[in-house]
Design a protein around this motif. Structure first.
Motif, short mmCIF file in Angstrom:
data_model
loop_
_atom_site.label_atom_id
_atom_site.label_comp_id
_atom_site.label_asym_id
_atom_site.label_seq_id
_atom_site.Cartn_x
_atom_site.Cartn_y
_atom_site.Cartn_z
N GLN A 37 0.79 -1.23 0.00
CA GLN A 37 0.00 0.00 0.00
C GLN A 37 0.83 1.28 0.00
OE1 GLN A 37 -3.44 0.05 -0.26
NE2 GLN A 37 -3.13 -2.13 -0.62
N GLY A 38 2.15 1.17 0.04
CA GLY A 38 3.00 2.36 0.13
C GLY A 38 3.23 3.02 -1.23
N HIS A 39 4.14 3.96 -1.24
CA HIS A 39 4.52 4.63 -2.48
C HIS A 39 5.14 3.64 -3.43
CE1 HIS A 39 3.62 8.65 -1.06
NE2 HIS A 39 4.27 8.37 0.07
N ARG A 40 4.86 3.84 -4.73
CA ARG A 40 5.36 2.95 -5.76
C ARG A 40 6.22 3.72 -6.75
NH1 ARG A 40 2.26 -1.72 -6.98
NH2 ARG A 40 0.84 -2.19 -5.29
N PRO A 41 7.18 3.03 -7.36
CA PRO A 41 7.92 3.69 -8.44
C PRO A 41 7.00 3.91 -9.63
CG PRO A 41 8.55 1.37 -8.26
CD PRO A 41 7.62 1.67 -7.12
N THR A 42 7.32 4.87 -10.44
CA THR A 42 6.48 5.17 -11.60
C THR A 42 7.34 5.25 -12.86
OG1 THR A 42 6.72 7.55 -11.27
CG2 THR A 42 4.82 6.49 -10.23
N GLY A 43 6.67 5.28 -13.98
CA GLY A 43 7.32 5.45 -15.26
C GLY A 43 7.92 4.17 -15.80
N GLY A 44 8.58 4.33 -16.93
CA GLY A 44 9.25 3.21 -17.59
C GLY A 44 10.73 3.25 -17.29
N VAL A 45 11.54 3.11 -18.33
CA VAL A 45 13.00 3.07 -18.18
C VAL A 45 13.49 4.33 -17.49
CG1 VAL A 45 15.19 2.94 -19.40
CG2 VAL A 45 13.23 1.60 -20.21
N GLY A 46 14.20 4.14 -16.38
CA GLY A 46 14.73 5.28 -15.64
C GLY A 46 13.67 6.10 -14.93
N GLY A 47 12.44 5.61 -14.89
CA GLY A 47 11.37 6.32 -14.20
C GLY A 47 10.68 7.38 -15.03
#
Length: 174
Positions: free
Chosen positions: A106-116
Motif C-alpha cells: 500500500q506504500g509509495h510505488r515507483p512510476t514510469g518506464g525506463v529510468g522512471g
C-alpha cells in the motif's frame, strides 16, 4: 566472487538493496544489475536495471555530455516506428518492475518506464542497462552501437585481501 563487493567498488558506494547480476562482461564482472522496485529502506526505485560497468558509464557519459539524450529524443520524434518500439519497451520495463511489488503493498510505488520517465528519454545509462540485461530497447540498442565493444584487457576492479576496490591498473581501452 562477491558480486555485491564488486558492484560496490564499481559504483563507488554500497548498493541500497539486494542485487542480481543481469549481465557480465568478458572478464566475468557485472555490467548491469537488477534492482528491486522497493529499496531496503522502502524507498520506491523506478530503475529496474542499473549500469555498474565503469567503462560503459564513462562512454555513455560522454555521449550524454554532447547532447545524446536530445539526439535520442529527436530520433523518436522523427521515426514513428522507433517511437512505437520505444513505447513497447517502456511498457515492458514498467510491467516487469511493477510485477515485483508484493501483492497488497500500500506504500509509495515507483512510476514510469525506463529510468522512471513517463515519456521520452531521461538517461542513456538506464536504456543501455536494460539492453545489456537482454531486453529489446531501441534506445539502449542505439547506445550499445555507440559504446561497444567493452573490451577491457584489465579488470576495472580487483580484490586485495578480500576487499574489492577500483583497480589502479585499469585504463580505458582505445
Amino acid at each position: 566472487m562477491n558480486d555485491r563487493g564488486v558492484v560496490e567498488a564499481q559504483i563507488g558506494r554500497p548498493p541500497r538493496s539486494a542485487i542480481d547480476v543481469a549481465q557480465r562482461c568478458h572478464l566475468d564482472l557485472p555490467v548491469a544489475i537488477e534492482v528491486p522496485p522497493l529499496l531496503d529502506d522502502g524507498t520506491p526505485f523506478p530503475t529496474l536495471y542499473w549500469l555498474t560497468c565503469p567503462l560503459a558509464s564513462k562512454r555513455i557519459g560522454r555521449i550524454e555530455a554532447v547532447g545524446g539524450v536530445r539526439t535520442a529524443e529527436q530520433m523518436l520524434a522523427d521515426d514513428v516506428a522507433l517511437q512505437g518500439a520505444h513505447n513497447v519497451a517502456m511498457d515492458r520495463y514498467r510491467d516487469a518492475r511493477d510485477g515485483q511489488i508484493p501483492d497488497g503493498y500500500q506504500g509509495h510505488r515507483p512510476t514510469g518506464g525506463v529510468g522512471g520517465t513517463r515519456a521520452g528519454v531521461k538517461c542513456l545509462h538506464a536504456h543501455y542497462a536494460d539492453t545489456a540485461a537482454g531486453n529489446d530497447n531501441p534506445i539502449g540498442a542505439w547506445t550499445t552501437s555507440q559504446i561497444e565493444p567493452l573490451d577491457c584487457t584489465v579488470a576495472c576492479v580487483a580484490a586485495v585481501d578480500g576487499q574489492w576496490s577500483r583497480n589502479p591498473a585499469w585504463t580505458e581501452p582505445r
